[in-house]
Scaffold this motif. Structure first.
Motif, PDB file in Angstrom:
ATOM      1  N   ASP A 260       0.881  -1.263   0.093  1.00 24.68           N
ATOM      2  CA  ASP A 260      -0.022  -0.085   0.000  1.00 24.68           C
ATOM      3  C   ASP A 260       0.867   1.244   0.017  1.00 24.68           C
ATOM      4  OD1 ASP A 260      -1.601   2.302   0.807  1.00 24.68           O
ATOM      5  OD2 ASP A 260      -2.744   0.953   1.965  1.00 24.68           O
TER       6      ASP A 260
ATOM      7  N   CYS B 161       0.098   4.483  -0.051  1.00 23.23           N
ATOM      8  CA  CYS B 161      -0.325   5.492   0.949  1.00 23.23           C
ATOM      9  C   CYS B 161       0.317   5.047   2.308  1.00 23.23           C
ATOM     10  CB  CYS B 161      -1.664   5.534   1.153  1.00 23.23           C
ATOM     11  SG  CYS B 161      -2.658   6.070  -0.512  1.00 23.23           S
TER      12      CYS B 161
ATOM     13  N   GLN C 173      -8.482   0.726   1.068  1.00 27.42           N
ATOM     14  CA  GLN C 173      -7.744   0.217  -0.085  1.00 27.42           C
ATOM     15  C   GLN C 173      -8.763  -0.767  -0.926  1.00 27.42           C
ATOM     16  OE1 GLN C 173      -5.215   0.817  -1.932  1.00 27.42           O
ATOM     17  NE2 GLN C 173      -4.043   2.283  -0.775  1.00 27.42           N
TER      18      GLN C 173
ATOM     19  N   VAL D 108     -10.035   2.183  -3.217  1.00 25.07           N
ATOM     20  CA  VAL D 108      -9.051   2.360  -4.171  1.00 25.07           C
ATOM     21  C   VAL D 108      -8.741   1.154  -4.917  1.00 25.07           C
ATOM     22  CG1 VAL D 108      -6.374   2.912  -4.188  1.00 25.07           C
ATOM     23  CG2 VAL D 108      -7.957   4.042  -2.122  1.00 25.07           C
TER      24      VAL D 108
ATOM     25  N   ARG E 228      -8.545   1.404  -9.182  1.00 25.84           N
ATOM     26  CA  ARG E 228      -7.226   1.242  -9.864  1.00 25.84           C
ATOM     27  C   ARG E 228      -7.687  -0.043 -10.855  1.00 25.84           C
ATOM     28  NH1 ARG E 228      -3.504   0.373  -5.691  1.00 25.84           N
ATOM     29  NH2 ARG E 228      -3.625   2.846  -5.815  1.00 25.84           N
TER      30      ARG E 228
ATOM     31  N   GLU F 170      -9.523   7.720  -8.304  1.00 26.83           N
ATOM     32  CA  GLU F 170      -8.702   6.904  -7.716  1.00 26.83           C
ATOM     33  C   GLU F 170      -7.831   7.879  -6.941  1.00 26.83           C
ATOM     34  OE1 GLU F 170      -4.912   3.965  -8.709  1.00 26.83           O
ATOM     35  OE2 GLU F 170      -6.426   4.496 -10.328  1.00 26.83           O
TER      36      GLU F 170
ATOM     37  N   ALA G 220      -9.506   9.050  -3.892  1.00 29.01           N
ATOM     38  CA  ALA G 220      -9.652   8.170  -2.776  1.00 29.01           C
ATOM     39  C   ALA G 220      -8.315   7.927  -1.983  1.00 29.01           C
ATOM     40  CB  ALA G 220     -10.032   7.045  -3.509  1.00 29.01           C
ATOM     41  N   GLU G 221      -7.203   8.237  -2.781  1.00 25.54           N
ATOM     42  CA  GLU G 221      -5.814   8.070  -1.954  1.00 25.54           C
ATOM     43  C   GLU G 221      -5.664   9.263  -1.136  1.00 25.54           C
ATOM     44  OE1 GLU G 221      -3.145   5.347  -4.894  1.00 25.54           O
ATOM     45  OE2 GLU G 221      -3.457   7.614  -5.429  1.00 25.54           O
TER      46      GLU G 221
END
Length: 154
Positions: free
Chosen positions: A31, A33, A64, A68, A72, A99, A102-103
């Motif tokens: 991940d 992030c 995620q 996300v 993706r 996307e 969202a991140e």
């Protein structure tokens, strides 16, 4: 140093080699992030422990998986077809924008989880990046090194 996580991430991601390293680690199932948050915490010398790692994972994991990653997957699934279909390319660009948003939301949530976490005493320091990366079976050491170099040359 940037004070908030989002601006820190924008600054770090723009450094040479970071985008490529992050994408490579993302391809390995990490991940990004969480990795960027780990870099931010490490640079701020915040103490890390299993409880804090658990809090970060509990925040990031569901977002995620449920937000996300589906965006993706849809965006990447449309890559080839969108190259020959203008309408689909426009929709794909919107998905890419969602996307990213969202991140950004995830990074805000991660930052809020860390509010009030004190800096570490010398005996409490740890390698946040390595701890987060250890979730992957075999994280790419070169990509992690590239990320670490970028952090250290802030």
């Amino acid at each position: 140093m940037q004070t908030d996580l989002w601006n820190y991430c924008l600054n770090l991601y723009a450094r040479p080699g970071v985008e490529q390293a992050c994408l490579h680690l993302q391809d390995q199932g990490l991940d990004v992030c969480l990795l960027l948050c780990a870099a931010w915490l490490q640079e701020r010398a915040v103490a890390c422990d299993e409880l804090r790692l658990g809090q970060l994972n509990a925040c990031a994991g569901p977002w995620q998986r449920e937000v996300v990653q589906p965006l993706r997957q849809l965006r990447t699934h449309w890559r080839k077809t969108a190259a020959h279909d203008d309408a689909l390319a426009a929709l794909r660009a919107q998905i890419k924008s969602l996307e990213l948003e969202a991140e950004k939301t995830l990074l805000r949530r991660l930052e809020s989880v860390t509010l009030g976490w004190p800096t570490a005493q010398p005996q409490d320091t740890c390698d946040w990046l390595q701890r987060v990366a250890s979730d992957a079976d075999h994280p790419d050491c070169d990509a992690l090194h590239q990320l670490r170099v970028a952090i250290n040359h802030a």
